[in-house]
Write a protein that holds these residues in place. Structure first.
Motif, PDB file in Angstrom:
ATOM      1  N   ALA A  21     -27.967  89.020   5.834  1.00 10.74           N
ATOM      2  CA  ALA A  21     -29.187  88.364   6.316  1.00 10.74           C
ATOM      3  C   ALA A  21     -28.886  87.373   7.429  1.00 10.74           C
ATOM      4  N   ASP A  22     -27.725  86.724   7.369  1.00 12.04           N
ATOM      5  CA  ASP A  22     -27.376  85.759   8.406  1.00 12.04           C
ATOM      6  C   ASP A  22     -27.261  86.429   9.763  1.00 12.04           C
ATOM      7  N   ALA A  23     -26.556  87.548   9.828  1.00 14.60           N
ATOM      8  CA  ALA A  23     -26.396  88.271  11.097  1.00 14.60           C
ATOM      9  C   ALA A  23     -27.717  88.860  11.574  1.00 14.60           C
ATOM     10  N   ALA A  24     -28.570  89.275  10.641  1.00 10.22           N
ATOM     11  CA  ALA A  24     -29.858  89.852  11.019  1.00 10.22           C
ATOM     12  C   ALA A  24     -30.804  88.790  11.583  1.00 10.22           C
ATOM     13  N   LEU A  25     -30.888  87.655  10.911  1.00 15.42           N
ATOM     14  CA  LEU A  25     -31.828  86.617  11.331  1.00 15.42           C
ATOM     15  C   LEU A  25     -31.312  85.779  12.496  1.00 15.42           C
ATOM     16  N   PHE A  26     -30.030  85.459  12.467  1.00 23.60           N
ATOM     17  CA  PHE A  26     -29.453  84.552  13.463  1.00 23.60           C
ATOM     18  C   PHE A  26     -28.191  85.161  14.058  1.00 23.60           C
ATOM     19  N   PRO A  27     -28.321  86.134  14.967  1.00 22.81           N
ATOM     20  CA  PRO A  27     -27.138  86.821  15.480  1.00 22.81           C
ATOM     21  C   PRO A  27     -26.154  85.903  16.218  1.00 22.81           C
ATOM     22  N   ALA A  28     -26.660  84.881  16.870  1.00 22.74           N
ATOM     23  CA  ALA A  28     -25.793  83.941  17.588  1.00 22.74           C
ATOM     24  C   ALA A  28     -26.530  82.619  17.750  1.00 22.74           C
ATOM     25  N   PRO A  29     -25.802  81.497  17.782  1.00 21.11           N
ATOM     26  CA  PRO A  29     -26.469  80.189  17.902  1.00 21.11           C
ATOM     27  C   PRO A  29     -27.340  80.070  19.149  1.00 21.11           C
ATOM     28  N   GLU A  30     -26.907  80.682  20.232  1.00 22.19           N
ATOM     29  CA  GLU A  30     -27.678  80.569  21.474  1.00 22.19           C
ATOM     30  C   GLU A  30     -28.894  81.498  21.498  1.00 22.19           C
ATOM     31  N   ALA A  31     -29.008  82.406  20.524  1.00 21.52           N
ATOM     32  CA  ALA A  31     -30.125  83.351  20.469  1.00 21.52           C
ATOM     33  C   ALA A  31     -31.347  82.784  19.752  1.00 21.52           C
ATOM     34  N   VAL A  32     -31.201  81.616  19.123  1.00 20.36           N
ATOM     35  CA  VAL A  32     -32.316  81.023  18.393  1.00 20.36           C
ATOM     36  C   VAL A  32     -32.566  79.598  18.866  1.00 20.36           C
ATOM     37  N   GLU A  33     -33.795  79.173  18.707  1.00 23.54           N
ATOM     38  CA  GLU A  33     -34.193  77.804  19.041  1.00 23.54           C
ATOM     39  C   GLU A  33     -34.755  77.171  17.778  1.00 23.54           C
ATOM     40  N   ILE A  34     -34.308  75.969  17.492  1.00 27.91           N
ATOM     41  CA  ILE A  34     -34.730  75.295  16.263  1.00 27.91           C
ATOM     42  C   ILE A  34     -35.506  74.037  16.610  1.00 27.91           C
ATOM     43  N   THR A  35     -36.659  73.878  15.950  1.00 25.55           N
ATOM     44  CA  THR A  35     -37.375  72.608  16.047  1.00 25.55           C
ATOM     45  C   THR A  35     -37.036  71.817  14.790  1.00 25.55           C
ATOM     46  N   HIS A  36     -37.104  70.508  14.899  1.00 23.34           N
ATOM     47  CA  HIS A  36     -36.719  69.632  13.797  1.00 23.34           C
ATOM     48  C   HIS A  36     -37.873  68.713  13.414  1.00 23.34           C
ATOM     49  N   THR A  37     -37.820  68.237  12.185  1.00 19.17           N
ATOM     50  CA  THR A  37     -38.786  67.237  11.745  1.00 19.17           C
ATOM     51  C   THR A  37     -38.382  65.900  12.361  1.00 19.17           C
ATOM     52  N   SER A  38     -39.202  64.887  12.188  1.00 24.10           N
ATOM     53  CA  SER A  38     -38.889  63.566  12.752  1.00 24.10           C
ATOM     54  C   SER A  38     -37.628  62.978  12.126  1.00 24.10           C
ATOM     55  N   SER A  39     -37.272  63.452  10.936  1.00 23.30           N
ATOM     56  CA  SER A  39     -36.047  62.957  10.293  1.00 23.30           C
ATOM     57  C   SER A  39     -34.812  63.760  10.700  1.00 23.30           C
ATOM     58  N   ARG A  41     -34.362  67.136  10.149  1.00 21.75           N
ATOM     59  CA  ARG A  41     -34.157  68.343   9.345  1.00 21.75           C
ATOM     60  C   ARG A  41     -34.694  69.556  10.097  1.00 21.75           C
ATOM     61  N   PRO A  42     -33.991  70.709  10.046  1.00 24.96           N
ATOM     62  CA  PRO A  42     -34.519  71.916  10.702  1.00 24.96           C
ATOM     63  C   PRO A  42     -35.884  72.286  10.126  1.00 24.96           C
ATOM     64  N   ARG A  43     -36.789  72.739  10.997  1.00 22.33           N
ATOM     65  CA  ARG A  43     -38.129  73.082  10.541  1.00 22.33           C
ATOM     66  C   ARG A  43     -38.507  74.521  10.892  1.00 22.33           C
ATOM     67  N   GLN A  44     -38.542  74.831  12.169  1.00 18.96           N
ATOM     68  CA  GLN A  44     -38.924  76.165  12.635  1.00 18.96           C
ATOM     69  C   GLN A  44     -37.756  76.792  13.378  1.00 18.96           C
ATOM     70  N   VAL A  45     -37.569  78.095  13.161  1.00 14.50           N
ATOM     71  CA  VAL A  45     -36.546  78.840  13.881  1.00 14.50           C
ATOM     72  C   VAL A  45     -37.253  79.922  14.684  1.00 14.50           C
ATOM     73  N   HIS A  46     -37.098  79.855  16.006  1.00 11.12           N
ATOM     74  CA  HIS A  46     -37.754  80.791  16.923  1.00 11.12           C
ATOM     75  C   HIS A  46     -36.717  81.553  17.725  1.00 11.12           C
ATOM     76  N   ALA A  47     -37.115  82.716  18.220  1.00 13.00           N
ATOM     77  CA  ALA A  47     -36.311  83.509  19.144  1.00 13.00           C
ATOM     78  C   ALA A  47     -37.272  84.112  20.158  1.00 13.00           C
ATOM     79  N   ASP A  48     -36.746  84.911  21.070  1.00 16.34           N
ATOM     80  CA  ASP A  48     -37.585  85.513  22.104  1.00 16.34           C
ATOM     81  C   ASP A  48     -38.688  86.391  21.521  1.00 16.34           C
ATOM     82  N   ASP A  49     -38.433  87.007  20.358  1.00 14.69           N
ATOM     83  CA  ASP A  49     -39.416  87.899  19.757  1.00 14.69           C
ATOM     84  C   ASP A  49     -40.408  87.198  18.828  1.00 14.69           C
TER      85      ASP A  49
END
Length: 156
Positions: A21-39, A41-49
């Motif tokens: 699942a790790d390779a399927a969801l997050f193939p590489a650190p630069e392939a995903v963008e993460i938004t964080h909460t004000s504290s 903590r990771p909140r949303q994980v986005h990619a080009d698709d």
């Protein structure tokens, strides 16, 4: 994104969905963008698709349609899947819930609360959501909600 944050997200994916699942969801650190909460903590994980997942306060992922597509491609067979037929396909695709009456088969390992891929009998992903019944019992019930759909394929 830091290397330790990336490794943490990957560990959580393997814990929740299993090996691969790790390779399927997050193939590489630069392939995903993460938004964080004000504290921080990771909140949303986005990619080009699109949105892959939301990282909940309980440490579990809530799949987005992009994440569901990635898992559907990575995992074969019935893994994390609930299969429905033509009768409920248009409704589930719109984002409506999948009811037990229309479930043709389901991953027997699913437990209530697990993230689920709702697929058509031909294999196309219709929606992602949360299992409300155990996978082994979804086909046994004549009434009730089997999957609380979070996002249908037409919602994207």
């Amino acid at each position: 994104m830091s290397d330790s944050e990336y490794r943490g997200l990957c560990r959580a994916a393997v814990y929740q969905f299993g090996r691969g699942a790790d390779a399927a969801l997050f193939p590489a650190p630069e392939a995903v963008e993460i938004t964080h909460t004000s504290s921080g903590r990771p909140r949303q994980v986005h990619a080009d698709d699109g949105r892959i997942a939301t990282y909940g306060t309980d440490g579990r992922y809530r799949l987005g349609l992009a994440g569901g597509r990635r898992l559907a491609e990575a995992f074969d067979g019935s893994r994390h899947r609930v299969v429905v037929g033509d009768e409920s396909e248009p409704f589930v695709r719109e984002g409506r819930n999948a009811f037990a009456k229309f479930v043709q088969s389901a991953d027997p390992e699913l437990r209530p609360g697990d993230e689920t891929l709702v697929v058509h009998e031909d294999g196309h992903l219709l929606a992602v959501g949360r299992a409300e019944l155990p996978g082994g019992g979804m086909t046994d019930f004549e009434t009730g909600m089997a999957v609380k759909v979070r996002q249908g394929a037409d919602d994207a």
